[in-house]
Structure formats: structure tokens, C-alpha cells
Design an enzyme around this catalytic site. Structure first.
Site, PDB file in Angstrom:
ATOM      1  N   CYS A 159       2.217  10.214  -0.660  1.00 12.07           N
ATOM      2  CA  CYS A 159       2.137   8.517  -1.077  1.00 12.07           C
ATOM      3  C   CYS A 159       0.801   8.011  -0.501  1.00 12.07           C
ATOM      4  O   CYS A 159       0.641   7.064  -0.967  1.00 12.07           O
ATOM      5  CB  CYS A 159       3.155   7.815  -0.698  1.00 12.07           C
ATOM      6  N   HIS A 292       3.768  -1.376   1.749  1.00  8.63           N
ATOM      7  CA  HIS A 292       4.306  -0.154   1.108  1.00  8.63           C
ATOM      8  C   HIS A 292       5.451  -0.413   0.672  1.00  8.63           C
ATOM      9  O   HIS A 292       5.946   0.121  -0.475  1.00  8.63           O
ATOM     10  CB  HIS A 292       4.119   1.176   2.268  1.00  8.63           C
ATOM     11  N   HIS A 326       8.040   3.368  -7.311  1.00  7.75           N
ATOM     12  CA  HIS A 326       7.347   3.914  -6.383  1.00  7.75           C
ATOM     13  C   HIS A 326       6.274   5.182  -7.316  1.00  7.75           C
ATOM     14  O   HIS A 326       6.792   6.169  -7.584  1.00  7.75           O
ATOM     15  CB  HIS A 326       8.135   4.837  -5.353  1.00  7.75           C
TER      16      HIS A 326
END
Length: 398
Positions: A159, A292, A326
Site C-alpha cells: 500500500c 492512511h 482502499h
């Protein structure tokens, strides 16, 4: 004196829009793109996802890619984002310039490999997709479609992948290894993607709730975001107006756990602290934190603790993942693009679905898009599996 890195072009695509303008409109009007599965061939239809609202065939048609040509969805998402960024930067003609393409991705061509698996076993008619399973193949496919890139490289750090391309690109420019760097990332949904996160038991069967006391996990998404980086001198010479600066960045690895951050949020703290210091700023100079904020119990708690340790009085903070899902490897660069929109249009992306503050936190995320002061410096974080944690600072050009 160290070279100043300017951003002269931005391109993006996600569940909330095909470009910057539609993305901005969705953010300002609190319009989420997280919905029931429509395009992905999966049995997990109960899991909301942030899908881009086009089938592969529709994306092919938009890009005039023949149906006979082997292409993966991540490439079909990355190409329009790169083209939009190049157009804003007035780089349709790149002759005479050393232009690099750096792209972050993790799933690669898995979306097509899993669809063609039985064909691989039984005949040789779909073998072109075997080569495209490799992560680097997506970057090469984007570069080949657009043309004009002298260097092409791929970063795979889960990520934090696309955030790390921005750091690598800035370093290349400072070291004189390129004139222009197009940096970012792309990621599509796949069954591998969904099944893997579902096995980890970190997907929310409802809409994700970042930084909420009752958060239950992630909604996965797909998308792409690319930024054109060049030195301030290069931008002046080309007569291009920058949309912002990449003023600071830092990557650390806490190596605490394969998928979780340490209980005290050491990795997030060190990454954020390092990025602020690299930008030559003090914590009080940060006007907004683009977190995040995945919606998992572990991430949101520990990321918040890291922010509290660094800032004390935490500035406005929010996560956009309830808008887009996400986007994993694409999250760092896509959310950098969102951060630039916040600076340019002086607003704060709202933290959707928030209801109750996490008990251990001293702050609540953004629910009012009106900033308490002008947005000049944004800290944007992306934390990857294995503790590969990155943070960047994006700043207004004076």
C-alpha cells in the site's frame, strides 16, 4: 541548495470519478463510490467495493485498444491517469526530454491470469496473459501505449508503492538522472485481491468507517493516480504553472508484523516525523493530514496514536477511503492528488461515515470541509504490509 520539486501535472481515476474534475465534485458533494460489486467476478457479492464505473470492454473502447490485444485492467486504469497528468503539464510532446515513468502496483495482471487459468491448463490460446501477470508488465504496457519514456521502473511495496515512486522520482530529479518524472500507481480489483484481504478478516461487510469507534475493516477499491514531477527550474524554463510542491518525504520500516503496525504506531510516527523534517517544517506548519485511515481496528488506532505523539494537538485529519475504497498500491499517489486538490481549492475532504471518536484518541476526524486556516501544507501517509511506511508533504507554491 537542494532542488525544489514542483508538480506540474496530475491525473486520477477512481470509483468517484474518471478525472480530477469529477473527483473534486464528488469530494465536495460527499458522494461515495463504494457500492455492491458490479464488474468483478467474485462470489463475495456481500462486500462493498470502490469499483471504477466501466467494464474492461468500455475502457478498451475509450482507449481504442483492440479486443484482440492482451491487456490487463490495471493498465487500462493507469493510461488515462497518465495521459491527464501529461496533458496538464503540457508534455504531449516529450522529444528532447529525459522522461521517466515510475509506477507502483502489487496485483499486476492477476485479474486476467485468474480468469484465464483454465485456458492455461488446457490450451495455448491465452498465453499472452501469462507474461502480463508480472507486476512490471503493467508499467511496460502503459509506457508502450503512450510512448516517449526513456526509463521505466516499477515499485512493489504493497500500500505504500505509489507513494514510494514519488520519493524515487524526486531523488532522481535532485540527482540529475531525469528531466521529468511521471510517478504514481495503478491497481485494479481481482479475486486474488478480495480473497486475500478476506482471509485476513479485515474487510467490512458494510461501509467502512475510518477513525470511528465502531470501525470494522476495509472496503477495497481500485484506481490510479499519477503526478508529473520536475524541478522548479525546469518548470520555469518550460513556462508551466506548478500545482504544488513535493516538499518532503520519508520512508521507514518498523518490521513489527507482516500486516499490522506496532501497538504504539512507531512506524507511522517515524514516517510522518521524517517527512515533516525533510520538508524543513515544524509540526504546527501542517494544515491538514490526509491519513492512511483504512478503517481497520489496528491501523486507525495506531496511526492516530502516532499523530498524537508527533503533533500533540492533531491538525485536521481525515481519510478518503470511505469515498473510494482502499486503492492499495495506488493509494499513495491518488491521495497525493487529492491533497493537491485540497490545497488548490482550499477545502478539507470530509471523513465519511464517522459517528463516534476512538476512545484512545484526543481528536475527531474532519466533518466540516471548511478549513480553519488556508491549506498550504498537507501531510499524506501510506502504510504498507510488512511495516513499509511512507509519508509525504505537499505544499502550495508561493
Amino acid at each position: 541548495m537542494e532542488k525544489e520539486i514542483h508538480i506540474t501535472g496530475v491525473g486520477m481515476i477512481s470509483a468517484i470519478g474518471d478525472d480530477k474534475a469529477s473527483t473534486l465534485d464528488a469530494l465536495r458533494n460527499l458522494r461515495s463510490g463504494v457500492e455492491p460489486v458490479r464488474y468483478l467476478n467474485t462470489t463475495h457479492t456481500n462486500l462493498p467495493v470502490g469499483e471504477i464505473k466501466h467494464s474492461n470492454d468500455e475502457l478498451r473502447e475509450m482507449l481504442r485498444v483492440p479486443s484482440s490485444e492482451a491487456f490487463i485492467r490495471s493498465s487500462l486504469l493507469g493510461i488515462p491517469a497518465v495521459l491527464e497528468a501529461l496533458q496538464q503539464a503540457h508534455l504531449e510532446n516529450r522529444s528532447g526530454l529525459r522522461v521517466a515513468l515510475l509506477s507502483g502496483i502489487t496485483v499486476g495482471g492477476m485479474d486476467m491470469a485468474e480468469m484465464k487459468y483454465m485456458d492455461f491448463l488446457n490450451n495455448d490460446t491465452q498465453n499472452d496473459y501469462i507474461a502480463l501477470n508480472d507486476c512490471g508488465a503493467c508499467t511496460e504496457q502503459i509506457a508502450d501505449y503512450i510512448g516517449g519514456f526513456g526509463m521505466v521502473s516499477t515499485i512493489v511495496t504493497a500500500c505504500s508503492s505509489s507513494a514510494n515512486t514519488l520519493m524515487m522520482g524526486a531523488d532522481m530529479l535532485k540527482q540529475g538522472k531525469a528531466d521529468i518524472v511521471v510517478a504514481g500507481g495503478t491497481e485494479c480489483l481481482s479475486r486474488y485481491h478480495v480473497n486475500g484481504f478476506n482471509t485476513l478478516m479485515i474487510l467490512d461487510s458494510g461501509l467502512c468507517k475510518p477513525f470511528d469507534r465502531d470501525r470494522a475493516g476495509i472496503n477495497l477499491g481500485e484506481g490510479a493516480g499519477y503526478l508529473v514531477l520536475e524541478t522548479a527550474e525546469s518548470a520555469r524554463q518550460r513556462g508551466v504553472k506548478p500545482v504544488g510542491r513535493l516538499s518532503g518525504y520519508c520512508n521507514v520500516c518498523d518490521a513489527y508484523h507482516p500486516t499490522a503496525t506496532s501497538p504504539e504506531g512507531l512506524g507511522p510516527y517515524l514516517a510522518m516525523k521524517g517527512a515533516v523534517e525533510n520538508a524543513g517544517l515544524q509540526p504546527e506548519n501542517i494544515d491538514f493530514i490526509n491519513a492512511h485511515g483504512t478503517g481497520t481496528p489496528n491501523n486507525d488506532l495506531t496511526e492516530g496514536l502516532g499523530a498524537m505523539r508527533l503533533f500533540g494537538d492533531v491538525p485536521p485529519i481525515s481519510s478518503i477511503k470511505a469515498f473510494t475504497g482502499h486503492t492499495t498500491s495506488a493509494a499513495g499517489s491518488f491521495e497525493a492528488a487529492v491533497s493537491l486538490l485540497a490545497i488548490e481549492h482550499n477545502f478539507l475532504p470530509v471523513n465519511l461515515n464517522f459517528r463516534n471518536r476512538i476512545e484512545e484518541h484526543t481528536f475527531t476526524p474532519v466533518t466540516d470541509p471548511t478549513p480553519p486556516r488556508p491549506v498550504r501544507h498537507v501531510l499524506s501517509s501510506s502504510f504498507g504490509f510488512g511495516g513499509n511506511d511512507s509519508a509525504i508533504v505537499l505544499s502550495k507554491v508561493c
